[in-house]
Design a protein around this motif. Sequence first.
Motif, PDB file in Angstrom:
ATOM      1  N   GLN A 122     156.739  28.109 -66.551  1.00 16.50           N
ATOM      2  CA  GLN A 122     155.757  27.094 -66.957  1.00 16.50           C
ATOM      3  C   GLN A 122     156.441  25.833 -67.479  1.00 16.50           C
ATOM      4  N   LEU A 123     157.420  25.361 -66.701  1.00 14.15           N
ATOM      5  CA  LEU A 123     158.190  24.188 -67.104  1.00 14.15           C
ATOM      6  C   LEU A 123     157.589  22.885 -66.592  1.00 14.15           C
ATOM      7  N   CYS A 124     156.637  22.998 -65.688  1.00 13.93           N
ATOM      8  CA  CYS A 124     156.082  21.798 -65.051  1.00 13.93           C
ATOM      9  C   CYS A 124     154.650  21.558 -65.497  1.00 13.93           C
ATOM     10  N   HIS A 125     154.436  20.412 -66.160  1.00 10.97           N
ATOM     11  CA  HIS A 125     153.107  20.017 -66.613  1.00 10.97           C
ATOM     12  C   HIS A 125     152.852  18.580 -66.143  1.00 10.97           C
ATOM     13  N   PRO A 126     152.541  18.429 -64.855  1.00 11.68           N
ATOM     14  CA  PRO A 126     152.379  17.076 -64.307  1.00 11.68           C
ATOM     15  C   PRO A 126     151.135  16.392 -64.859  1.00 11.68           C
ATOM     16  N   THR A 127     151.195  15.076 -64.880  1.00 10.38           N
ATOM     17  CA  THR A 127     150.049  14.303 -65.331  1.00 10.38           C
ATOM     18  C   THR A 127     149.942  13.043 -64.491  1.00 10.38           C
ATOM     19  N   LEU A 128     148.719  12.657 -64.189  1.00 18.69           N
ATOM     20  CA  LEU A 128     148.498  11.397 -63.473  1.00 18.69           C
ATOM     21  C   LEU A 128     148.562  10.276 -64.496  1.00 18.69           C
ATOM     22  N   LEU A 129     149.748   9.734 -64.696  1.00 19.47           N
ATOM     23  CA  LEU A 129     149.986   8.759 -65.761  1.00 19.47           C
ATOM     24  C   LEU A 129     149.838   7.341 -65.234  1.00 19.47           C
TER      25      LEU A 129
END
Length: 447
Positions: A122-129
Motif C-alpha cells: 500500500q505504498l501508492c496513494h495517487p491523487t488528481l492534484l
Amino acid sequence: MDQQDQIRQDQAQLEAVVAEALEIAKGLGASLAEVSISKQTGLSVNARGCELESIEFNKDGALGIAVYRDGCKGSSSTTDLSPAAIRAAVEAAIEIARHTSADACAGLADPELLAWDAPDLQLCHPTLLDPQQGIELAIECERLALCSDSRIKHSDGAGFSSHLGIKVYGNSHGFLKGYAASRNSLSCMLIGEQDGDMQRDYGYSSSRDLAGLWSPARIADEAVSRTVARLGARKIATRHAPVLFHPDTAAGLWGHLVMAISGGNLYRKSSFLQERLGQQILPDWLTIQEFPHLPGGLASSPFDGEGVRTRDLDIIRDGHLMSWLLTSYSARKLGLTTTGHAGGIHNWQVSNTGQDLPALLREMGTGLLVTELMGQGVNIVNGDYSRGAAGFWVENGEIAYPVEEITIAGNLNEMFRQIVAVGTDQDERSSLKTGSVLVESMKLAGH
C-alpha cells in the motif's frame, strides 16, 4: 481510465520493456542478466515572499542493465526506452563485459532468495492534484509563518512536492516484478532576527498519502517555534558534559551504525565494528528492529534492489549486534548470505527507556541538547567522531538558553556504550524511528 488503471498500465509497459531487454541479453550470449527501470512523474513548487517562485513538472525514466559472462560484468543505462535504444544499451553492456576481469563474487542473487510472492504494501496513494492546489499550500504555509511572530523577519521559502514512481526489476532467473509508490511533502524555512542575531530553521511534513500531510498551519507553527527558540544563541566553554541528541540528530547517530555494519565497509575492512557480529556494542536494554513490510511505510519495500525478499530483522537485540547489512556481492565476499539490503535499510525502530523529552532533560541535569549537527567529521574505520553542533544548554533539567558554534567529540564505540537512555519522543515523519538519545559524556569544544 482512472489513475489506478493508468498506473497498472504503465507498470505493465515497464515490465514488458524489462522482459525485452532480458531477452535481448540472452540472445546476445549473456549467461546472466538483470534489468531495473524506474519512471517518476510529479511536480515541485517553490514559493518566496508569498508568491510563486518556481514550478517544475517532471516525467523521468531510466533503464539500467547488468550482464555477466563467465564472471565478467558489464553494465549500461539509457533514458531512451525505444527498442533500438534498449538493444544498443544491452550491446554496450555485453561489450563492456568483454573487457572486465572475472569476479567470482559477481552475479545475481540466488533464486531461492527472491521475492517471488512480493506483498502489496500500500505504498501508492495517487491523487488528481491541481498544480494550483500545490501552489496555494506552499504560499499559505509561508504566509502563516511570516505573520505569526514579529521576530520572524524573512522566509527562505516554502516548498510543496508530489511525486509518483514505478520501479520494476527483472533478471534471467525468471524474476520480474514491480510496484508503484507515492510521496508528498510540504516544508517552510524561516529566518528570525532579534537584537542583531539571525537564526534559521524549518518545519516540514512528508507522507505517502496527500491527506496525511500536516496542515500548513502546523508546519508554520513548527518552523516559527524552532526558529525563535534559537535566537540569542551563545557560546559555551570547553568541557566534558552529557549530550542529549534530539530525534533530528539521533537518526544521524544511528546512521553511522548503518555504515559500520554495511557489507561494503566490512569486506574492505574499513569499519570500527569489524568482527563484532554477535557481540554487545550497545546497552543490554537496547533493541533495534527492522520492519520492511509496514503498510504505507516511508521506507517499506517488498524486495531490495536485487529482487531479494525483505524481511523483519533484529539488528540489535539486548545490546548485541545480530545482523550485518549485506548485498549479494558483499555477502559473497564475506562468505555469507545477503540480508536484502541492496538499496538501503527499511523502517528501523529503536527501543526506548520510557521517558519523554522533559524527563530526559531532568535525567541529564546539566548538559547539551543537540538539535543540529554540521560537518562530516566521522571516521567509520576507527569510530572517531567530531562534528559541529548547535542546540540548547540545559541546567538543572531545564533548557537555559540556545547555544551554537560548538564541536562535540568522542568515539562511536564509547558513545554507543555510554548511551544512558532513549526517549519516547520519536518523530513519526522519519523512516528511522528513534527518540532522543542521551550519552553519558562527550567532549564539548567551545570558546
